[in-house]
Every structure is written in structure tokens, then in C-alpha cells.
Design a protein around this motif. Sequence first.
Motif, PDB file in Angstrom:
ATOM      1  N   PHE A 139       1.011  -1.071  -0.013  1.00  0.00           N
ATOM      2  CA  PHE A 139       0.024   0.080   0.104  1.00  0.00           C
ATOM      3  C   PHE A 139       1.113   1.287  -0.085  1.00  0.00           C
ATOM      4  O   PHE A 139       1.932   1.230   0.742  1.00  0.00           O
ATOM      5  N   GLY A 140       0.698   2.238  -0.959  1.00  0.00           N
ATOM      6  CA  GLY A 140       1.553   3.388  -1.045  1.00  0.00           C
ATOM      7  C   GLY A 140       2.208   3.183  -2.402  1.00  0.00           C
ATOM      8  O   GLY A 140       2.918   4.189  -2.608  1.00  0.00           O
ATOM      9  N   TYR A 141       1.856   2.294  -3.186  1.00  0.00           N
ATOM     10  CA  TYR A 141       2.444   2.035  -4.436  1.00  0.00           C
ATOM     11  C   TYR A 141       1.494   1.336  -5.466  1.00  0.00           C
ATOM     12  O   TYR A 141       0.863   0.568  -5.037  1.00  0.00           O
ATOM     13  N   PRO A 142       1.281   1.859  -6.649  1.00  0.00           N
ATOM     14  CA  PRO A 142       2.177   2.767  -7.388  1.00  0.00           C
ATOM     15  C   PRO A 142       1.533   4.025  -7.098  1.00  0.00           C
ATOM     16  O   PRO A 142       2.315   5.276  -7.378  1.00  0.00           O
ATOM     17  N   ILE A 143       0.492   4.245  -6.137  1.00  0.00           N
ATOM     18  CA  ILE A 143      -0.122   5.582  -5.753  1.00  0.00           C
ATOM     19  C   ILE A 143      -0.035   5.548  -4.163  1.00  0.00           C
ATOM     20  O   ILE A 143      -0.393   4.783  -3.686  1.00  0.00           O
ATOM     21  N   ALA A 144       0.648   6.576  -3.925  1.00  0.00           N
ATOM     22  CA  ALA A 144       0.618   6.984  -2.421  1.00  0.00           C
ATOM     23  C   ALA A 144      -0.453   7.720  -1.962  1.00  0.00           C
ATOM     24  O   ALA A 144      -1.078   8.550  -2.589  1.00  0.00           O
ATOM     25  N   HIS A 145      -1.001   7.500  -0.798  1.00  0.00           N
ATOM     26  CA  HIS A 145      -2.154   8.129  -0.124  1.00  0.00           C
ATOM     27  C   HIS A 145      -1.720   8.442   1.287  1.00  0.00           C
ATOM     28  O   HIS A 145      -0.960   7.844   1.776  1.00  0.00           O
ATOM     29  N   GLU A 146      -2.389   9.557   1.861  1.00  0.00           N
ATOM     30  CA  GLU A 146      -1.961  10.078   3.056  1.00  0.00           C
ATOM     31  C   GLU A 146      -2.318   9.007   4.129  1.00  0.00           C
ATOM     32  O   GLU A 146      -1.778   8.947   5.158  1.00  0.00           O
ATOM     33  N   ASP A 147      -2.956   7.944   4.007  1.00  0.00           N
ATOM     34  CA  ASP A 147      -3.441   7.015   4.969  1.00  0.00           C
ATOM     35  C   ASP A 147      -3.327   5.731   4.475  1.00  0.00           C
ATOM     36  O   ASP A 147      -3.889   4.637   4.809  1.00  0.00           O
ATOM     37  N   ASP A 148      -2.125   5.494   3.826  1.00  0.00           N
ATOM     38  CA  ASP A 148      -1.849   4.006   3.304  1.00  0.00           C
ATOM     39  C   ASP A 148      -1.959   2.890   4.861  1.00  0.00           C
ATOM     40  O   ASP A 148      -2.318   1.801   4.278  1.00  0.00           O
ATOM     41  N   ALA A 149      -1.239   3.203   5.701  1.00  0.00           N
ATOM     42  CA  ALA A 149      -1.301   2.333   6.777  1.00  0.00           C
ATOM     43  C   ALA A 149      -2.579   2.054   7.144  1.00  0.00           C
ATOM     44  O   ALA A 149      -3.047   0.838   7.430  1.00  0.00           O
ATOM     45  N   GLU A 150      -3.500   3.145   7.147  1.00  0.00           N
ATOM     46  CA  GLU A 150      -4.939   2.691   7.765  1.00  0.00           C
ATOM     47  C   GLU A 150      -5.489   1.810   6.671  1.00  0.00           C
ATOM     48  O   GLU A 150      -6.148   0.818   7.193  1.00  0.00           O
ATOM     49  N   ARG A 151      -5.070   2.106   5.303  1.00  0.00           N
ATOM     50  CA  ARG A 151      -5.949   1.224   4.414  1.00  0.00           C
ATOM     51  C   ARG A 151      -5.404  -0.202   4.420  1.00  0.00           C
ATOM     52  O   ARG A 151      -6.216  -0.956   4.278  1.00  0.00           O
ATOM     53  N   THR A 152      -4.155  -0.376   4.713  1.00  0.00           N
ATOM     54  CA  THR A 152      -3.843  -1.627   4.997  1.00  0.00           C
ATOM     55  C   THR A 152      -4.297  -2.558   5.799  1.00  0.00           C
ATOM     56  O   THR A 152      -5.045  -3.631   5.714  1.00  0.00           O
ATOM     57  N   VAL A 153      -4.616  -1.709   7.137  1.00  0.00           N
ATOM     58  CA  VAL A 153      -5.178  -2.439   8.290  1.00  0.00           C
ATOM     59  C   VAL A 153      -6.903  -2.921   7.807  1.00  0.00           C
ATOM     60  O   VAL A 153      -7.213  -3.745   8.257  1.00  0.00           O
ATOM     61  N   ARG A 154      -7.378  -1.699   7.474  1.00  0.00           N
ATOM     62  CA  ARG A 154      -8.679  -1.906   7.027  1.00  0.00           C
ATOM     63  C   ARG A 154      -8.792  -3.257   5.928  1.00  0.00           C
ATOM     64  O   ARG A 154      -9.832  -3.950   5.965  1.00  0.00           O
ATOM     65  N   ALA A 155      -8.066  -3.240   4.872  1.00  0.00           N
ATOM     66  CA  ALA A 155      -8.033  -4.265   3.882  1.00  0.00           C
ATOM     67  C   ALA A 155      -7.679  -5.408   4.708  1.00  0.00           C
ATOM     68  O   ALA A 155      -8.621  -6.693   4.562  1.00  0.00           O
ATOM     69  N   GLY A 156      -6.844  -5.438   5.591  1.00  0.00           N
ATOM     70  CA  GLY A 156      -6.865  -6.973   6.561  1.00  0.00           C
ATOM     71  C   GLY A 156      -8.000  -7.479   7.148  1.00  0.00           C
ATOM     72  O   GLY A 156      -8.160  -8.539   7.096  1.00  0.00           O
ATOM     73  N   LEU A 157      -8.636  -6.337   7.689  1.00  0.00           N
ATOM     74  CA  LEU A 157      -9.843  -6.908   8.416  1.00  0.00           C
ATOM     75  C   LEU A 157     -10.921  -7.314   7.603  1.00  0.00           C
ATOM     76  O   LEU A 157     -11.394  -8.430   7.950  1.00  0.00           O
ATOM     77  N   ASP A 158     -10.815  -6.541   6.580  1.00  0.00           N
ATOM     78  CA  ASP A 158     -11.867  -7.024   5.441  1.00  0.00           C
ATOM     79  C   ASP A 158     -11.485  -8.418   4.833  1.00  0.00           C
ATOM     80  O   ASP A 158     -12.383  -9.528   4.697  1.00  0.00           O
ATOM     81  N   ILE A 159     -10.317  -8.731   4.675  1.00  0.00           N
ATOM     82  CA  ILE A 159      -9.695  -9.904   4.137  1.00  0.00           C
ATOM     83  C   ILE A 159     -10.208 -11.058   5.133  1.00  0.00           C
ATOM     84  O   ILE A 159     -10.679 -12.159   4.801  1.00  0.00           O
TER      85      ILE A 159
END
Length: 511
Positions: A139-159
Motif C-alpha cells: 500500500f503506497g505504491y504505485p499511488i501513495a495516499h496519506e492514509d496508506d497504513a490505515e488502508r492496509t489495516v482496513r484491507a486486512g480486517l476485510d480479508i
Amino acid sequence: MQQTAIWLNSIGLGAYAQRFAENDIDFSVLRYLTDQDLEKLGVSLGHRRKILAAIAELGGAAFAMPQAVAEPAQQGEAERRHLTVMICDLVGSTALSARLDPEDMRAVIDAYHAACARITLTYDGFLAEFRGDGILAYFGYPIAHEDDAERTVRAGLDIIAAVGRLETRAAEPLAVRIGIATGVVVIGDLSREGALREHAVVGETPNLAARLQALGEPGTIVVAASTRRLIGDLFRLRDLGRHEVRGIAEPIAAWAVEGVSASESRFEAVRAAGLTDFIGREDEIDFLLERQRLAWKGEGQIVLISGEPGIGKSRLAAALAERIVGEPHTRLRYQCSPYHSNSALRPFIAQLERAAAFKADDTSEQRLDKLEALLAIGASRVEAVAPLFAALLSIPSGERYPPLALSPTQQRRRTLAALLDQFEGLARRQPILLSFEDVHWADATSLELLDLTVERVRQLPVLALFTFRPEFEPPWVGLPNVGTLTLGRLDRNDVESMVARVTGGRALPAE
Ligand SMILES: Nc1ncnc2c1ncn2[C@@H]1O[C@H](COP(=O)(O)OP(=O)(O)OP(=O)(O)O)[C@@H](O)[C@H]1O
Ligand SMILES: [Mg+2]
């Protein structure tokens, strides 16, 4: 282009991958595709519907807030990037493959991969590798977002949730373990298409994520200190202590993610720790205090606070709240989220849940009791509105209330009216300071309720602060009792004094 191919595969339409690639349809343009475009590509009617529905499901989050689009590196060139890395591993897959016949096992793995792919893409992550029964995503590649860490954890919870729901031939539900770490990595050759392994990342971070993954229980996420710093209090975390792991010299700190926390605002969850003194913005504070005095007299005021990300909108609202703590009033806080732009009234629902102090393990009965107690503060006839609120908060009310028997339109209208009445009831008791943060992410129904609120507030002792980024065009400009503050950068003096405070007065070179 691979992201598009993986996504097409995840919805069972991988056959179109090549045609999409030939027409330069990469992931970023997916959401602009129309039915006609797809028809021109020769996609059948049924598949067009399926593709458009899947695009709609990607929602706003997949595309929100891009900060920087990576320049593709030259052929063969490596690039240093700050990424959050997620490693996800299927629990007990060896035992599973011993029990299932190979075809069933293949189906299990395919369904699991498809779920991971779909969810990773929803959060704009990059699926770098399928490793047998594991996946590696950045997360953060190829497009970076200000909240990539949060996105990752949310994706993990959804998975975790999605994998638990997969229907397979396996006797018991499937589970995964997930490890997440953030750091600088070197990404290999970015330009070659076709081979995922070309994106191999080098550095400690993927290794760390893999080690953390192994520490967790089935069905949990374990995060590293580097990720933990970025997610602040957005999630409920359990400290797992420090662990010695292979390949890393120092014992590593680890936290298990237990769920999303019910923090009042993004600002507080991510930024409240270590606040420096409030600096400058005297004119803005004076303006707000002036409005507050008018409001408290019964001439309700709305102030629209707009500005770039990080310019200080939330901080200004917090500073005003501090200035008036001594005066009796009710504080109401609403927070929009880029992950819920399509979820009706979400900020209002979250506010009610916090105000009623719902706990995760409350029964429906307990929730209804708490809800009624909360409503009693503002409403004159609790029993008349409680069923509407219970429905809004999705609390099964069993026998307690008669069924609503309303059409969806009626129910919606009455819910909005009940929310407004509740609000007015509170304002009649004592003045209200309301902040509604990040309107640019508000869902359509919340915006409608804000319209009604702006009207209703005029004869009430209410100061309402709406914050948003410049991309949002507020429909309320020019209405009576509506003021605007557009925040610009702090001036040089303010910046100097801010720097001085951060450095504790040590002299720094002027540049
Ligand atoms: N006037 C100020 N004095 C001291 N610190 C400030 C001031 N304004 C902003 N900051 C600090 O700058 C950081 C960003 O501010 P803030 O979160 O309020 O921005 P924002 O405009 O709300 O951004 P976003 O659009 O992301 O919500 C915070 O850590 C905040 O404490
Ligand atoms: Mg803010």
C-alpha cells in the motif's frame, strides 16, 4: 495493467484482460468506463452489467486522495519507496490439502486469492505476489495516499472477514493470519509488464511483516511499531510485547489489531498525541468567538472552514472548543470518512453510538435501553421516535416496538425529521457547539440532513463548524447566518515560532 487483470480475474472475467490491456485500460481509468465503452470493446451485455457493478463496488476509497502518482522508473531501474507491506497466509493449508482432493484444494485457493485481490484493490493497494497459499501486497505504491497504513489495516480486517465467509469443500471455515509493517523498500524494475515478480521489493519491511504474521493467532492482524505509529488510535490494539525473531537483531514490538476504534475524530485519533501549542490564527479565532456570541443569543450560526489537507482546520475547531470550555454547552461531533462515502448517515450513526456508549458485547436489549436513555435527553416522546432510531442503528427491536410499516421513502423522511427534532430538543436545553468534519467525504443523505440543519439552526443557540477540503463546493455559501473561513498557510512569524517550540528554543539556521 496487471492490477486490472487481477481485478478482472477476481470477478471471473479474466478473459477480457488482454482486450483491456490492448486498449490501455489501466486500473486508474476503470471508474470512468461507461456502458458504451465496454460495448465498443465487445463485452457482452451480461458481462457489462457485471463489470459496471464491480466498478461501483470499488467505491470512493479505491480512488480517494491520491497524493502522488509514481513516475514509472526507467527500464531496469529500482526505486526507493515508503510502503506499508501486508503479508497474508492461509492457516493450516498443508493439513487442508491432505484432506481435500486436488481440484477442491485448487478451488479453495482460487476463492481465497480472489477475495484478497478484490479487497486489496478496493483500498488501492497493489497485489505483488501470490506465494502458494500466501499473498504479498503493498500500500503506497504505485499511488501513495496519506492514509496508506490505515488502508492496509482496513484491507486486512476485510480479508479476515471475507475469508471466514468463503464457502468451500473444507469442513471448517478458513482463516488467515496477517502481518503488516511499514518502511522504506527498494522496488525492482517497475516498467516491465506481465511478470509480477519483477516488482520484487527488497528491504527489511517484507521480512518483518512475514515474521509478525507468524506471531499472530488465526484470524488476526499483527502490526509493527512503524505501522502502529501511523495508525494512532484508529484501531483497537492489544500489545503483544517484544519478540525475538529470526533474521532481525533486536526483539521486535508487536500489536494485535482487535477492530476499528470508535474515536470521535480522525484529528484526535491520528494527531492529538504530542500537540504543540496553538499558534497564530488570531483573526480566525476572533471571527469564531464573534459568531459564537451571536449563536448563544439564539441566532444560530454556521461557519464553513475550508483549506488544504493539514492546513489546520481541525486544529482551529479544537482551539475554539478549548476557548469556550468554561461556558455551559453541549458539544456534538461528527466525522466523515473516505471509507463510508456511500453509507447513508454514517457520521450521524457513529455519533449516536458513541453518545449512547454502546459496547461491543452489548445485547440488543442493552442497546435499546441505552438508546432510549439518550433520546430522553432531547425528545419529548421517546416511544414515538425510538423505533426509527433503532432501525437507523440496526438494532433488532424484537417485541419492544410495533413494526414500522413505512415505505423506504417515508422512513427516510421521518428519520431525518426525528434527527432534527432530537437536535432541536438538545439545543433548547443549552447551547450547542457542533463540528462536522470532512464534509468532502459525506454521503448524500448526510448532505441532505446538513441542508436541513442549516435551515433549522437559524433560530437556535447553535454554532456549527463544517470543515472540508477545497474540492468540496459547499451549497450553503451566501445563505443567512452562514460564514466562511478559508485557511491559508501560517505566516512566516507563526512558522518561526512553531519551529522554535518544536525545537525547544534551540537556534536553527534561517533556511
Ligand atoms: N495554528 C496551529 N498551531 C499549531 N499547530 C497547528 C496549527 N494548525 C495546525 N497545526 C497542526 O498541524 C497538523 C495538521 O492540522 P489539522 O489536522 O488541523 O489539519 P486539517 O486541515 O484538519 O487537515 P485534514 O484536511 O487532513 O483534516 C496537526 O498536527 C495540528 O496540530
Ligand atoms: Mg481535519
